[in-house]
Write a protein that holds these residues in place. Structure first.
Motif, PDB file in Angstrom:
ATOM      1  N   HIS A 668       0.835  -1.193   0.000  1.00 51.53           N
ATOM      2  CA  HIS A 668       0.000   0.000   0.000  1.00 51.53           C
ATOM      3  C   HIS A 668       0.872   1.246   0.000  1.00 51.53           C
ATOM      4  O   HIS A 668       2.013   1.238   0.436  1.00 51.53           O
ATOM      5  CB  HIS A 668      -0.970   0.010   1.177  1.00 51.53           C
ATOM      6  N   ILE A 669       0.279   2.313  -0.542  1.00 52.28           N
ATOM      7  CA  ILE A 669       0.996   3.584  -0.691  1.00 52.28           C
ATOM      8  C   ILE A 669       0.252   4.650   0.095  1.00 52.28           C
ATOM      9  O   ILE A 669      -0.933   4.888  -0.158  1.00 52.28           O
ATOM     10  CB  ILE A 669       1.053   4.008  -2.175  1.00 52.28           C
ATOM     11  N   LEU A 765      -4.600  12.582  -3.671  1.00 47.31           N
ATOM     12  CA  LEU A 765      -4.207  11.209  -3.987  1.00 47.31           C
ATOM     13  C   LEU A 765      -2.691  11.135  -4.160  1.00 47.31           C
ATOM     14  O   LEU A 765      -2.108  11.992  -4.843  1.00 47.31           O
ATOM     15  CB  LEU A 765      -4.883  10.723  -5.272  1.00 47.31           C
ATOM     16  N   PRO A 766      -2.046  10.142  -3.574  1.00 49.38           N
ATOM     17  CA  PRO A 766      -0.600  10.000  -3.766  1.00 49.38           C
ATOM     18  C   PRO A 766      -0.290   9.451  -5.152  1.00 49.38           C
ATOM     19  O   PRO A 766      -0.975   8.555  -5.649  1.00 49.38           O
ATOM     20  CB  PRO A 766      -0.199   9.001  -2.676  1.00 49.38           C
ATOM     21  N   GLY A 894      -0.951   2.409 -10.614  1.00 56.80           N
ATOM     22  CA  GLY A 894      -1.547   1.966  -9.366  1.00 56.80           C
ATOM     23  C   GLY A 894      -3.056   1.836  -9.381  1.00 56.80           C
ATOM     24  O   GLY A 894      -3.732   2.078 -10.382  1.00 56.80           O
ATOM     25  N   ILE A 895      -3.570   1.423  -8.214  1.00 56.62           N
ATOM     26  CA  ILE A 895      -5.014   1.267  -8.007  1.00 56.62           C
ATOM     27  C   ILE A 895      -5.412   2.099  -6.797  1.00 56.62           C
ATOM     28  O   ILE A 895      -4.731   2.100  -5.767  1.00 56.62           O
ATOM     29  CB  ILE A 895      -5.396  -0.208  -7.783  1.00 56.62           C
ATOM     30  N   TYR A 896      -6.562   2.796  -6.935  1.00 55.12           N
ATOM     31  CA  TYR A 896      -7.048   3.658  -5.862  1.00 55.12           C
ATOM     32  C   TYR A 896      -8.477   3.248  -5.500  1.00 55.12           C
ATOM     33  O   TYR A 896      -9.276   2.875  -6.363  1.00 55.12           O
ATOM     34  CB  TYR A 896      -7.052   5.120  -6.300  1.00 55.12           C
ATOM     35  N   TYR A 897      -8.771   3.338  -4.213  1.00 61.05           N
ATOM     36  CA  TYR A 897     -10.133   3.135  -3.726  1.00 61.05           C
ATOM     37  C   TYR A 897     -10.555   4.415  -3.008  1.00 61.05           C
ATOM     38  O   TYR A 897      -9.882   4.859  -2.077  1.00 61.05           O
ATOM     39  CB  TYR A 897     -10.203   1.935  -2.783  1.00 61.05           C
ATOM     40  N   ALA A 898     -11.668   4.998  -3.471  1.00 59.28           N
ATOM     41  CA  ALA A 898     -12.171   6.244  -2.879  1.00 59.28           C
ATOM     42  C   ALA A 898     -13.439   5.932  -2.096  1.00 59.28           C
ATOM     43  O   ALA A 898     -14.482   5.634  -2.691  1.00 59.28           O
ATOM     44  CB  ALA A 898     -12.445   7.282  -3.967  1.00 59.28           C
ATOM     45  N   ALA A 913      -4.554   3.782  -1.621  1.00 62.48           N
ATOM     46  CA  ALA A 913      -3.808   3.564  -2.853  1.00 62.48           C
ATOM     47  C   ALA A 913      -2.862   2.381  -2.683  1.00 62.48           C
ATOM     48  O   ALA A 913      -2.338   2.156  -1.590  1.00 62.48           O
ATOM     49  CB  ALA A 913      -3.012   4.820  -3.207  1.00 62.48           C
ATOM     50  N   GLN A 914      -2.610   1.645  -3.780  1.00 58.02           N
ATOM     51  CA  GLN A 914      -1.768   0.472  -3.684  1.00 58.02           C
ATOM     52  C   GLN A 914      -1.183   0.109  -5.037  1.00 58.02           C
ATOM     53  O   GLN A 914      -1.667   0.531  -6.089  1.00 58.02           O
ATOM     54  CB  GLN A 914      -2.558  -0.708  -3.138  1.00 58.02           C
TER      55      GLN A 914
END
Length: 944
Positions: A668-669, A765-766, A894-898, A913-914
């Motif tokens: 994860h980021i 968002l990173p 990457g992949i983001y979940y909001a 984020a991951q």
């Protein structure tokens, strides 16, 4: 004021009488010089050649002579839709001419095409001229009860106001008395069901309930039974296709469509405002480009790829495509190709798909457009493939309509495929210089079991076992500015004017046409007619006629107040379950239809494997947690459970959960400081624990659609301005109405939703560069329309061979939608990322805790993120001549979940984020999924 108005009228009349004729002649000359010709011009040319050619013995009479020589008899059907020029042509050729005869067939009460030039006065004058008419009194379409009901509904003696002047009279129809009576619950039912006083929204809900009641099965029989057309002495079950819903205008469809969607009744609409602004049009364009290409080398290779990614090659690639957001500046289809085989095989001109395109190309070179269209439907099997999912019936209707429109355009315009492609492209962009007015009519029939919605004009000449009339609540537009046309009562000539008198006379004629329009609508039913008695009816004639008809107890079943009541949420859930049961049963019974046969075979095949293998079909959670459905018998025609999830995420199946058997966790980021909730924004945030704000699947779907359609850049404005923006509010209102959420009763929900959206689009968002975090942060509000694509659909067949098993085509697969793919440029390199909107409710403080968000994502979306990331890498291989490892490092973002209920402007609160430590780690995770798919049931039980 009066002097100004008089001066305006004087100038206008001077223009009309002096200047307008000169303009008309110049316009005619312009068309002749450039060889332009309209449909009306063609009629006019024939009229001049037949009716006014000159002396009878002159050469100018050549066309008249040849036509009389070729034809002795003429029959004009639907004669009430004829205009003066058409009538004069046929009258001159055949009427009172030795050795010739003219027959006309029509019903003046069905004259409803004035907007296309039909003139009822022409019909009336022609009938007087012919003089020896015969009345066809017997109705062979309907039951005796329906015919008698209509006799009373339209009879002036019974109080009807439909035909109460001298121009038109109503005559009773007779019945051949050869049809068995309609029944409901095994008892004869009245032919007309009439509501009590009601508004349009309540009647729409009532109509939807009645459709469900009629189609509900009891001991193998539907509650409503109608005569079988092949044997009218016997009754049969009804299906959704037996119901036609008729409206006067397309604007009258919105309430009934919302009611049907709310409880899941499948329907097909015969006209669609978004016909060309659609995924289906994009796919036709892609196919036409491939057909037009001479080869597929260099740049044309991409043209081939785009065509292969359409539904026209569904058996090969299934539904692997990415539909771009249809913005005005976007013209190209952006597609996602996820295939089991390598792309190299399509470089072989002898592969099956290339040979298909070659067939189309050969027909196109010979301008055999109709044969080309037939070949496309036959070779692609798109009609059968699309029919496997009842939710896609409207999509199939669009495919068929655009295909038919395209072929008609090619023939009528005598143009090339390139010109057609340009035309369709302009229609997509809504180019002001491009018109689709000649191609709006959708095909009049469907082979699928769905309620049919159409305008009354489109229904003319058709019949349906059950007709539901929703027309009648839209009043007359008194704000029209003119010009106004009407008929002079003495000369019957058509007059033109701009004054109030002309306006009043046109309105009078328009309302009279409404009388005839409702007559056409109500006489389409052969067994049952369901009507509203609107409190706000469009005109007094309708209210007075239905009030009088309501007293005909022998023919009218009055629906009580309880019938018309607004269903509460528990009742809606019951209706949904009933609809699903109806669809399941009908799917099993419709063995005669090839499309439904194929659908049933696929589902039975899938369900038979549930005990032996784990299939990813719609839900990621079922695989991530290695689960089985509670009860296979409750699956719908798509293999999904009929139960509904309790919260607003996408997982709408109900499962018995077990512990995960594989570890699919990536890295994860997050930057801890970005999750701190600054006080400056705390006051503007909505409390996610607001008990009044809804939850559940419908709410989740609505929020997703708002994010799908909204312009991200609007969130650059201050929050208060965003909440007041008319486009934002209109989008929220329409979307919530679509999903049956009562926004009007809860106006605060609009503000709450606006705040969710604004904070999410302004969240921090990173950045992600391949396997690690970048130094920058960003917000979604900065993405232009060209940089993000919503609802990306993918279909992935297993392309990794299990150690002990070689998969067959279609044996295991994963399909679904990615909420959002977006692209950013970082250090001169394009990075492609995936984002999922989540409407889950968790404790407010936990939205600021990355470890809580991580646990939630790990638990619910572990499989989803692997598939999403793997799919994205495979797609990018089309555009970058790099290895998968290089694509991952240089282009993966990457992949983001909001978690939209808990986001906050300028912070990472609610954002997770991951990525993966490497592409090899991602690929290993994907292999774990493949192995998991092929765990036998016994192995799974041993694991437990």
């Amino acid at each position: 004021m009066e002097k100004t108005k008089d001066a305006y009228n004087i100038l206008l009349n001077r223009f009309l009488y002096n200047i307008f004729p000169r303009l008309y002649l110049e316009w005619r000359k312009e068309k002749i010089d450039h060889k332009y010709e309209s449909y009306q011009d063609m009629i006019t040319v024939v009229y001049q050649a037949v009716v006014n050619p000159g002396p009878e013995d002159s050469n100018a009479n050549a066309l008249r002579k040849e036509l009389r020589k070729a034809y002795r008899y003429a029959i004009i059907d639907e004669f009430q839709d004829t205009n003066r020029l058409q009538w004069d042509i046929f009258r001159t050729l055949f009427l009172n001419v030795e050795g010739h005869a003219l027959f006309v067939v029509g019903d003046p009460k069905q004259s409803i095409y004035a907007f296309q030039g039909a003139d009822l006065t022409v019909y009336q004058k022609a009938i007087r001229t012919i003089g020896n008419g015969k009345r066809l009194a017997t109705n062979y379409r309907s039951t005796t009860e329906m015919i008698e009901a209509c006799n009373h509904l339209f009879s002036t003696e019974d109080g009807s106001q439909f035909f109460n002047d001298d121009a038109l009279t109503f005559s009773r129809s007779e019945s051949p008395k050869n049809k068995v009576s309609t029944t409901f619950d095994d008892q004869p039912t009245k032919p007309v069901w009439l509501s009590s006083d009601i508004d349009s929204k309540r009647f729409a809900k009532l109509a939807a309930q009645k459709i469900v009641e009629c189609c509900t099965l009891t001991n193998g029989k539907t509650r409503l039974q109608v005569f079988d057309k092949s044997d009218s002495q016997h009754l049969r079950n009804v299906t959704f296709k037996d119901f036609a819903i008729l409206a006067r205008t397309r604007t009258e469809f919105s309430d009934i469509e919302a009611a049907l969607k709310e409880i899941g009744i499948p329907f097909v609409r015969y006209k669609d405002d978004n016909l060309f602004d659609s995924r289906e049009c994009m796919q036709w364009i892609a196919l036409f480009r491939a057909i037009d290409a001479d080869d597929f080398t260099a740049y044309n290779r991409r043209i081939l790829s785009e065509a292969l990614m359409t539904d026209f090659f569904h058996p090969v690639i299934q539904e692997t495509k990415l539909e771009c957001g249809l913005q005005n500046k976007i013209t190209d289809t952006i597609s996602l190709k996820l295939l089991t085989a390598t792309q190299d095989k399509y470089d072989d001109p002898h592969c099956r798909e290339r040979l298909q395109i070659a067939k189309y190309h050969a027909l196109a070179r010979k301008y055999k457009w109709a044969e080309m269209l037939e070949c496309i439907y036959r070779e692609s099997k798109i009609e059968t493939q699309t029919a496997r999912d009842l939710s896609k019936l409207q999509s199939l209707a669009k495919f068929q309509q655009i295909g038919n429109y395209s072929v008609e355009y090619l023939y009528t315009k005598r143009c090339t495929l390139q010109e057609l492609i340009k035309h369709l492209d302009n229609l997509q962009k809504k180019d002001d210089d491009t018109s689709d007015k000649d191609g709006n009519l959708v095909a009049r029939g469907t082979d699928f079991d769905a309620v049919q919605l159409m305008t009354i004009h489109a229904s003319k000449g058709l019949e349906f076992p059950v007709v539901i009339g929703v027309a009648g609540f839209k009043g007359y537009n008194d704000k029209a500015k003119g010009p106004f046309t009407y008929h002079d009562p003495e000369t019957h000539c058509k007059m033109l004017g701009f004054d109030d008198t002309s306006k009043a006379k046109q309105k009078e004629e328009d309302i009279k046409e409404w009388h005839r329009l409702f007559y056409v609508a109500y006489t389409r039913a052969s067994a049952l007619l369901i009507l509203p008695k609107y409190t706000n009816a469009c005109d007094a004639f309708l209210t007075q006629s239905l009030d009088a008809f309501a007293s005909q107890e022998a023919y009218v079943k009055l629906l009580t107040a309880s019938d018309a009541s607004h269903p509460l949420p528990p009742a809606i859930d019951t209706l949904r379950s009933t609809v699903q049961a109806i669809l399941n049963t009908q799917t099993k019974q419709e063995t005669a239809r090839e499309a439904l046969e194929a659908q049933q075979a696929v589902i039975q095949n899938l369900q038979s494997r549930i005990g032996q293998k784990s299939l990813i079909q719609h839900s990621y959670s079922s695989l991530a947690n290695k689960v089985q459905p509670k009860d296979p018998e409750t699956l719908d025609q798509n293999g999904k459970s009929s139960e509904f999830a309790s919260d607003g995420n996408e997982i709408d199946e109900t499962y018995t959960h077990r512990a995960p058997v594989v570890d699919l966790h990536p890295c994860h980021i997050f930057h801890e400081q970005d999750y701190q909730h600054e006080q400056d924004y705390q006051d503007g945030c909505t409390s996610i624990l607001d008990v009044d704000y809804p939850k559940g699947k419908q709410l989740g779907n609505a929020i997703h659609e708002v994010f799908e359609k909204i312009d991200f850049t609007k969130a650059q404005m201050p929050l208060e301005d965003f909440k007041m923006d008319s486009e934002v509010n209109d989008l929220i209102d329409k979307t919530y109405a679509k999903y049956g959420l009562p926004l009007k009763r809860h106006p605060a929900w609009r503000n709450t939703t606006s705040e969710f959206v604004w904070h999410t689009l302004n969240a921090k968002l990173p950045g992600i560069e391949g396997s690690q975090a970048s130094e920058d942060t960003f917000s979604l509000r900065d993405l232009s329309a060209n940089e993000h694509f919503a609802e990306v659909e993918f279909f992935l067949e297993g392309d990794l061979i299990h150690a002990n098993h070689t998969p067959k085509t279609g044996e295991y697969f994963s399909k679904g939608f990615m909420d959002l793919i977006f692209v950013r440029e970082i250090k001169g390199t394009k990075r492609y990322a995936i984002l999922d909107w989540k409407s889950d409710r968790i404790d407010n403080d936990d939205y600021a805790k990355p470890e809580v968000l991580k646990d939630k994502v790990d638990h619910k979306y572990a499989v989803q993120r692997v598939l999403y990331a793997y799919c994205l890498i495979q797609w990018l291989k089309q555009f970058y001549n790099l290895s998968e490892e290089a694509i991952f490092e240089h282009h993966f973002g990457g992949i983001y979940y909001a978690f939209v209920r808990g986001t906050a402007c300028n912070t990472a609160k609610g954002i997770y984020a991951q990525t993966w430590p490497s592409y090899q780690e991602l690929k290993n995770n994907y292999k774990k999924l493949i192995n998991l798919m092929f765990k036998s049931a016994s192995q799974e039980n041993n694991h437990d």
